[in-house]
Write an enzyme that holds these catalytic residues in place. Structure first.
Site, mmCIF file in Angstrom:
data_model
loop_
_atom_site.group_PDB
_atom_site.id
_atom_site.type_symbol
_atom_site.label_atom_id
_atom_site.label_comp_id
_atom_site.label_asym_id
_atom_site.label_seq_id
_atom_site.Cartn_x
_atom_site.Cartn_y
_atom_site.Cartn_z
ATOM 1 N N LYS A 87 0.844 -1.200 0.000
ATOM 2 C CA LYS A 87 0.000 0.000 0.000
ATOM 3 C C LYS A 87 0.884 1.257 0.000
ATOM 4 C CE LYS A 87 -4.185 1.231 2.519
ATOM 5 N NZ LYS A 87 -5.133 0.760 1.522
ATOM 6 N N HIS A 105 12.778 -3.486 -2.771
ATOM 7 C CA HIS A 105 12.110 -3.594 -4.072
ATOM 8 C C HIS A 105 12.831 -4.671 -4.874
ATOM 9 C CE1 HIS A 105 9.630 -2.128 -7.356
ATOM 10 N NE2 HIS A 105 10.682 -2.276 -8.135
ATOM 11 N N GLU A 175 17.449 -10.667 -2.126
ATOM 12 C CA GLU A 175 16.767 -9.809 -1.143
ATOM 13 C C GLU A 175 17.099 -10.248 0.275
ATOM 14 O OE1 GLU A 175 12.526 -8.967 -1.661
ATOM 15 O OE2 GLU A 175 12.669 -9.816 -3.669
HETATM 16 C C1 GAR Z 1 9.373 -9.255 -2.000
HETATM 17 O O1 GAR Z 1 9.888 -9.796 -3.183
HETATM 18 C C2 GAR Z 1 9.491 -7.749 -1.990
HETATM 19 O O2 GAR Z 1 10.656 -7.277 -2.605
HETATM 20 C C3 GAR Z 1 8.276 -7.379 -2.812
HETATM 21 O O3 GAR Z 1 7.260 -8.222 -2.300
HETATM 22 C C4 GAR Z 1 7.865 -9.463 -1.928
HETATM 23 C C5 GAR Z 1 7.420 -9.809 -0.529
HETATM 24 O O4 GAR Z 1 7.870 -11.093 -0.195
HETATM 25 N N1 GAR Z 1 7.961 -5.993 -2.671
HETATM 26 C C6 GAR Z 1 7.464 -5.269 -3.667
HETATM 27 O O5 GAR Z 1 7.187 -5.728 -4.757
HETATM 28 C C7 GAR Z 1 7.253 -3.800 -3.336
HETATM 29 N N2 GAR Z 1 7.156 -3.023 -4.527
HETATM 30 P P1 GAR Z 1 7.868 -11.597 1.299
HETATM 31 O O6 GAR Z 1 6.464 -11.313 1.853
HETATM 32 O O7 GAR Z 1 8.144 -13.055 1.195
HETATM 33 O O8 GAR Z 1 8.934 -10.856 2.063
#
Ligand code: GAR
Length: 202
Positions: A87, A105, A175
């Site tokens: 959000k 990201h 990440e």
């Molecule tokens: C992750 O890949 C994060 O980088 C991405 O959502 C995923 C959450 O994974 N975020 C975005 O796309 C924000 N623009 P997780 O719930 O397993 O940490």
């Protein structure tokens, strides 16, 4: 100890990595987990660690960002980590935590960012562009999606991939290294904002 709040919207693998990180164990304490949903799997991880969960937004029974600001200030939160939180954060709240809120990201910003660029949408766009490299970025949060100053990035070779899912898998493992690294640097006071650029002391 750096007091941290982690914002989530989904599975919570980045939250889990933060909570399991041996390097962060004596440096940070996660005081609260915040989600924009009634339920997501990340909440179960928080509950296993006895961390309070807050639901923020306009839905019935949720708290407002103004109330959340009061709660997080009561906890004396030093850092907010957006770990898959989808959000848009209201401008007032961003200003209240200026340079104290970071986002991970799953692409190399400033490419593949902005509204609609989240999760699988990003990896599909990267796949369709035939880019040979992708990666992850951690940046400070400002008032618009994915435009804040970049703190750290890590890239990964995707030249041989067959699908967006394969890119997602490779990027996620990056990440999981990058986010604890940046949090550790912040906890150690090694991230500086100088002349509108970010410097990370090694
Ligand atoms: C992750 O890949 C994060 O980088 C991405 O959502 C995923 C959450 O994974 N975020 C975005 O796309 C924000 N623009 P997780 O719930 O397993 O940490």
């Amino acid at each position: 100890m750096l007091a941290v709040a982690v914002f989530v919207s989904g599975r919570g693998s980045n939250l889990r990595v933060i909570l399991d990180s041996p390097a962060l164990k004596n440096l940070i304490q996660v005081k609260a987990v915040v989600g924009d949903k009634l339920y997501c799997p990340a909440f179960d991880i928080a509950k296993n660690f006895s961390i309070p969960v807050y639901n923020v937004g306009k839905k019935e029974g949720f708290i407002s960002f103004d109330d959340l600001e009061i709660i997080l200030k009561d906890f004396k939160v030093d850092l907010i980590v957006l770990a898959g939180f989808l959000k848009l954060i209201p401008a007032n709240f961003v200003r209240a935590f200026h340079n104290k809120m970071i986002n991970i990201h799953p692409a190399l910003l400033p490419s593949y960012g902005g509204p609609g660029m989240y999760g699988s949408n990003i990896h599909r766009a990267v796949f369709e562009s035939s880019a040979q490299v992708s990666g992850a970025s951690v940046h400070f949060v400002d008032e618009t999606y994915d435009t804040g100053r970049i703190i750290a990035q890590k890239c990964v070779d995707i030249s041989g991939v067959q699908s967006p899912e394969e890119i997602a898998e490779r990027v996620l493992s990056i990440e999981h290294q990058l986010l604890p690294y940046v949090i550790e640097k912040i906890a150690l006071g090694k991230v500086f904002v100088e002349n509108n650029r970010i410097r990370v002391e090694t």
